[in-house]
Design a protein around this motif. Sequence first.
Motif, mmCIF file in Angstrom:
data_model
loop_
_atom_site.group_PDB
_atom_site.id
_atom_site.type_symbol
_atom_site.label_atom_id
_atom_site.label_comp_id
_atom_site.label_asym_id
_atom_site.label_seq_id
_atom_site.Cartn_x
_atom_site.Cartn_y
_atom_site.Cartn_z
ATOM 1 N N ARG A 8 0.506 2.842 -0.515
ATOM 2 C CA ARG A 8 1.446 2.036 0.261
ATOM 3 C C ARG A 8 1.034 0.578 0.192
ATOM 4 O O ARG A 8 -0.140 0.268 0.021
ATOM 5 C CB ARG A 8 1.456 2.508 1.712
ATOM 6 N N GLY A 52 5.256 -0.319 2.957
ATOM 7 C CA GLY A 52 5.368 0.949 2.258
ATOM 8 C C GLY A 52 6.643 1.710 2.558
ATOM 9 O O GLY A 52 6.937 2.704 1.902
ATOM 10 N N GLN A 58 7.719 -0.743 -5.856
ATOM 11 C CA GLN A 58 6.612 -1.562 -5.366
ATOM 12 C C GLN A 58 6.491 -2.876 -6.127
ATOM 13 O O GLN A 58 6.187 -3.904 -5.521
ATOM 14 C CB GLN A 58 5.293 -0.783 -5.431
#
Length: 182
Positions: A8, A52, A58
């Motif tokens: 995360r 996260g 990401q």
Amino acid sequence: MAASPDPRLYLFARLPDGIGEPIDASNDIAPALPGLRLISSARRHITLADLGTVDAPQEHVIAMIGWIMATTPPFAFRVMFDQIVTSARHMLLKASEPLLGALECQAHVIEMVRDYGLDLPGDAAPVPHVTLGYDHRATRGVRPIDGLSWLVDELVLVRSWQGRSWHEELGRWRLPERRAVA
């Protein structure tokens, strides 16, 4: 063997060099150490944003945070922690009064992320605290301590490899100081 959870992203404020030793040597913390798994001074931090939960790759979130910090970063802010809060699972360093600068920083980052089109849930900005250790088994409750204060003038974006006790640093930014009004 169970697969470890996905890593995360978090935006942290690390504790400054030299503050870990006074915390570890504190007469307020030492009596609570039996059964406590301390977090090393190098890994202690204030989590300002849990990124996260963003529904985006990401790499996109990392680039967006880099852009926000390069163009419209939050201001440096002061924190003052004056309580030890113990529970069955954690020992935390907390503040008895709201940390207005930290809350303003969180609000700024979350607003900017939302302005760029990504949604963050309400729990993406946890109440600012420092986790000192886990698996606490002694007396639970809140104890006042002599205050620990410092200027937060840097933020760090990390990928947390949960279960591995490892934070991969992805970016680090100095925060500008707020200019005094004449």
